[in-house]
Structure formats: C-alpha cells, structure tokens
Design a protein around this motif. Sequence first.
Motif, short mmCIF file in Angstrom:
data_model
loop_
_atom_site.label_atom_id
_atom_site.label_comp_id
_atom_site.label_asym_id
_atom_site.label_seq_id
_atom_site.Cartn_x
_atom_site.Cartn_y
_atom_site.Cartn_z
N GLY A 138 -51.72 -136.22 120.92
CA GLY A 138 -50.34 -136.67 120.92
C GLY A 138 -49.58 -135.98 119.81
N GLN A 139 -48.29 -135.71 120.03
CA GLN A 139 -47.46 -135.06 119.02
C GLN A 139 -46.10 -135.76 118.94
OE1 GLN A 139 -47.15 -130.78 119.20
NE2 GLN A 139 -49.25 -130.52 119.95
N MET A 140 -45.52 -135.70 117.73
CA MET A 140 -44.20 -136.28 117.49
C MET A 140 -43.52 -135.50 116.38
SD MET A 140 -42.13 -138.88 118.36
CE MET A 140 -43.08 -140.32 118.91
N SER A 141 -42.24 -135.23 116.54
CA SER A 141 -41.49 -134.47 115.54
C SER A 141 -40.62 -135.37 114.68
CB SER A 141 -40.59 -133.43 116.23
OG SER A 141 -41.35 -132.42 116.85
N TYR A 142 -40.43 -134.95 113.41
CA TYR A 142 -39.54 -135.63 112.48
C TYR A 142 -38.68 -134.57 111.79
CZ TYR A 142 -42.51 -139.63 113.29
OH TYR A 142 -43.20 -140.64 113.90
N GLY A 143 -37.39 -134.84 111.65
CA GLY A 143 -36.50 -133.87 111.04
C GLY A 143 -35.53 -134.51 110.08
N GLY A 144 -34.92 -133.68 109.25
CA GLY A 144 -33.92 -134.15 108.31
C GLY A 144 -34.50 -134.59 106.99
N PRO A 145 -33.68 -135.23 106.14
CA PRO A 145 -34.17 -135.69 104.84
C PRO A 145 -35.34 -136.65 104.98
CG PRO A 145 -31.77 -135.82 104.96
CD PRO A 145 -32.25 -135.52 106.34
N GLY A 146 -36.38 -136.46 104.17
CA GLY A 146 -37.55 -137.34 104.21
C GLY A 146 -38.45 -137.12 105.41
N ALA A 147 -38.32 -135.98 106.09
CA ALA A 147 -39.10 -135.74 107.30
C ALA A 147 -40.60 -135.79 107.02
CB ALA A 147 -38.72 -134.40 107.91
N VAL A 148 -41.01 -135.20 105.92
CA VAL A 148 -42.45 -135.15 105.62
C VAL A 148 -42.99 -136.54 105.33
CG1 VAL A 148 -44.18 -134.28 103.99
CG2 VAL A 148 -42.37 -132.77 104.81
N ALA A 149 -42.26 -137.33 104.54
CA ALA A 149 -42.72 -138.68 104.21
C ALA A 149 -42.85 -139.53 105.46
CB ALA A 149 -41.76 -139.33 103.21
N ARG A 150 -41.87 -139.40 106.38
CA ARG A 150 -41.95 -140.18 107.62
C ARG A 150 -43.10 -139.71 108.51
NH1 ARG A 150 -37.34 -138.99 110.29
NH2 ARG A 150 -36.40 -137.73 108.64
N ALA A 151 -43.34 -138.41 108.54
CA ALA A 151 -44.45 -137.89 109.34
C ALA A 151 -45.79 -138.32 108.75
CB ALA A 151 -44.36 -136.37 109.42
N GLN A 152 -45.89 -138.35 107.43
CA GLN A 152 -47.12 -138.80 106.80
C GLN A 152 -47.39 -140.27 107.07
OE1 GLN A 152 -46.19 -137.59 102.77
NE2 GLN A 152 -47.39 -135.70 102.94
N LEU A 153 -46.32 -141.08 107.03
CA LEU A 153 -46.46 -142.49 107.36
C LEU A 153 -46.89 -142.65 108.82
CD1 LEU A 153 -46.23 -145.49 106.83
CD2 LEU A 153 -43.74 -145.32 107.18
N ALA A 154 -46.28 -141.87 109.70
CA ALA A 154 -46.64 -141.93 111.11
C ALA A 154 -48.12 -141.58 111.30
CB ALA A 154 -45.76 -140.98 111.92
N ARG A 155 -48.59 -140.58 110.59
CA ARG A 155 -50.01 -140.20 110.68
C ARG A 155 -50.90 -141.36 110.25
NH1 ARG A 155 -51.90 -134.79 107.76
NH2 ARG A 155 -50.73 -135.71 106.02
N ASP A 156 -50.55 -141.98 109.13
CA ASP A 156 -51.36 -143.11 108.64
C ASP A 156 -51.37 -144.25 109.65
OD1 ASP A 156 -51.80 -141.66 106.34
OD2 ASP A 156 -50.23 -142.70 105.18
N VAL A 157 -50.22 -144.50 110.26
CA VAL A 157 -50.12 -145.58 111.25
C VAL A 157 -51.02 -145.31 112.44
CG1 VAL A 157 -48.58 -146.67 112.93
CG2 VAL A 157 -47.81 -146.32 110.57
N VAL A 158 -50.97 -144.09 112.97
CA VAL A 158 -51.77 -143.76 114.15
C VAL A 158 -53.26 -143.86 113.84
CG1 VAL A 158 -52.40 -141.94 115.78
CG2 VAL A 158 -50.00 -142.34 115.21
N LEU A 159 -53.70 -143.31 112.73
CA LEU A 159 -55.12 -143.36 112.38
C LEU A 159 -55.59 -144.81 112.20
CD1 LEU A 159 -55.40 -140.37 109.89
CD2 LEU A 159 -56.15 -140.47 112.28
N LYS A 160 -54.75 -145.63 111.59
CA LYS A 160 -55.13 -147.04 111.42
C LYS A 160 -55.16 -147.75 112.77
CE LYS A 160 -56.16 -150.65 108.96
NZ LYS A 160 -57.46 -150.73 108.24
N ARG A 161 -54.21 -147.44 113.65
CA ARG A 161 -54.19 -148.04 114.98
C ARG A 161 -55.43 -147.66 115.78
NH1 ARG A 161 -51.97 -152.11 117.08
NH2 ARG A 161 -51.82 -151.03 119.08
N LEU A 162 -55.83 -146.41 115.72
CA LEU A 162 -57.02 -145.98 116.44
C LEU A 162 -58.25 -146.72 115.93
CD1 LEU A 162 -56.35 -142.12 116.61
CD2 LEU A 162 -56.15 -143.77 118.48
N GLU A 163 -58.28 -146.95 114.62
CA GLU A 163 -59.39 -147.72 114.04
C GLU A 163 -59.36 -149.16 114.50
OE1 GLU A 163 -60.89 -149.26 109.64
OE2 GLU A 163 -59.41 -147.65 109.78
N LEU A 164 -58.18 -149.81 114.46
CA LEU A 164 -58.05 -151.20 114.86
C LEU A 164 -58.38 -151.39 116.34
CD1 LEU A 164 -54.75 -152.16 112.99
CD2 LEU A 164 -57.08 -152.93 112.44
#
Length: 276
Positions: free
Chosen positions: A159-185
């Motif tokens: 799966g892929q998802m794009s983030y753009g604009g100010p804070g794009a990296v922080a939001r993408a990193q949070l999204a990554r953490d969310v997905v990995l935790k969801r897969l674990e749960l």
Amino acid sequence: MITGRVADPSLFLAPQMFEFGWAPDDWQRLGRGTLVGHLLECAGQVSGGYFADPGFKDVDDLARLGFPLAEIDAEGEALITKVAGSGGRVSRATCTEQLIYEVHDPAAYLTPDVTADFSQVGFVEQGFDRVRVQGATGRARPEQLKVSVGYLDGWIGEGQMSYGGPGAVARAQLARDVVLKRLELMGVKMQDVRAELIGMDALHGPRSSIEPWEVRLRVAARCEERSEAVRVGNEVETLYTNGPSGGGGASKSVRQVVAVASLLLARDAVNPRIEA
C-alpha cells in the motif's frame, strides 16, 4: 538461431561462429566473440544510455539514442560504433563501464560457451563514436550449466500514500507508525515487511536531509497466504480517514512472488532438441 533463454552474449557469439566458421573449442576466438556480445547485449547502455549522468557524464540527444553495432573480423577483433547521426555516444568511457557490468571476475567470465578472460581488455578511440576493443581471450567452457528454476514463493501485499506540504515528513512518519502498529494489532502473518518513505529512506536507509515538500509512504510485506497480503494494502488505504491529515493518492496491490533459484547441472543431463 533457434533458442530459449540463453546467456546474453551467446546471442551475439552464435552468428560470429556461423559466419567465420569458428570451432566450438576455439577458446581464444570464442572469448573475443563473447566480449563483443557482452558489450552489445544491453543495447543502448554502451552507446550512452545508462552511462548518462547530467553534469558529470553528459550525453547528447538521448531521446534519439542510437543502438550500438560491432564491426568484426574473422579473428574476433572488433570496433564498436553506432548508426551515424543517431543520438548518444560511443566512447572509451561508455565501453569501459559496460565491460565491468555484471562481471564478478574479469579473468573468468563464465558462459555456457567459454570461460572468457577480460582482464587484459583495452579500448582505443579511433574516431568519433568508434572504439576499438582488444585483449580478450578465453579458455575451456565450464563443465556444468547454470539453470534458473522459477518457483512460487508466497505473496506481496503493498500500500502507498502520499503526503505533501509543510510537515509532510512528520505526517508520513506518523502514518508509517500507525500502519505497522495496526498490522501488529490485527495479527497479520508476515515473513518480511518494509515500511519506507520514498525519497527519504527507501534506498539508503535513514539519513538526514533537507525537508522535502512531498513524500510517499510505501508499506509492503511478504506473506504465505494471499488473504494476509490483502490486509497490508487495506491498512494503508484506511489512512485516508484514520491516519494523519493530508494523505492522498492511495494505492494498493497484491501480487504473487515468482522467485528464481540458480543451480548448476551437469552438461550430459541436458539434451537439446528442436520441435517443429
């Protein structure tokens, strides 16, 4: 020549053997002919295509790249060139890069036809887009053949998802953490998993850099069962509403993995035949 999947240089060696009447144990000429095949096998790569690197190795008119050709004599000596007026470049540098491409041991380049020795090869420019190649030789071919066997090796869910604009990296990193935790749960059964930010750490791992204006999250996992692989992309897709703000351009996919195992097989175990 009628053939299935063979060593790339062999496609060029065969017509040389036919035209010049080379014996199948004329190791020196077969080594030279294999070098010609190795230089030509990737088409526009030796005429400047894969060579091009703007600002460092500039190549003119790449959109009209001319494929290479070789002028060969009966001894296997060759001159590498391309069609006059076409784009690209044939030079000592382009030929040198192609020479070392996918060659683990220049003194023993193994093919089904010959053990080629490229260790003393040299290139001499004899005009614009004209390079003389010399110094190749060869010795007896390997006693075994390489066989590539394909087999099914599970599934990859992505799966892929794009983030753009100010804070794009922080939001993408949070999204990554969310997905990995969801897969674990969710208890998704995965053998391997990768979660990366394309443009940040997908190729070279974590590194500091200037904050990009856009970044794309990619999560992929190898699973034994297709049903488990499907769940990976689904969890990324849910970021549309359940994840950080500003996500868009979601995609997901599932594909079966066809893996390849490379094995050695005795020559006498192979019986070539042609069926009309």
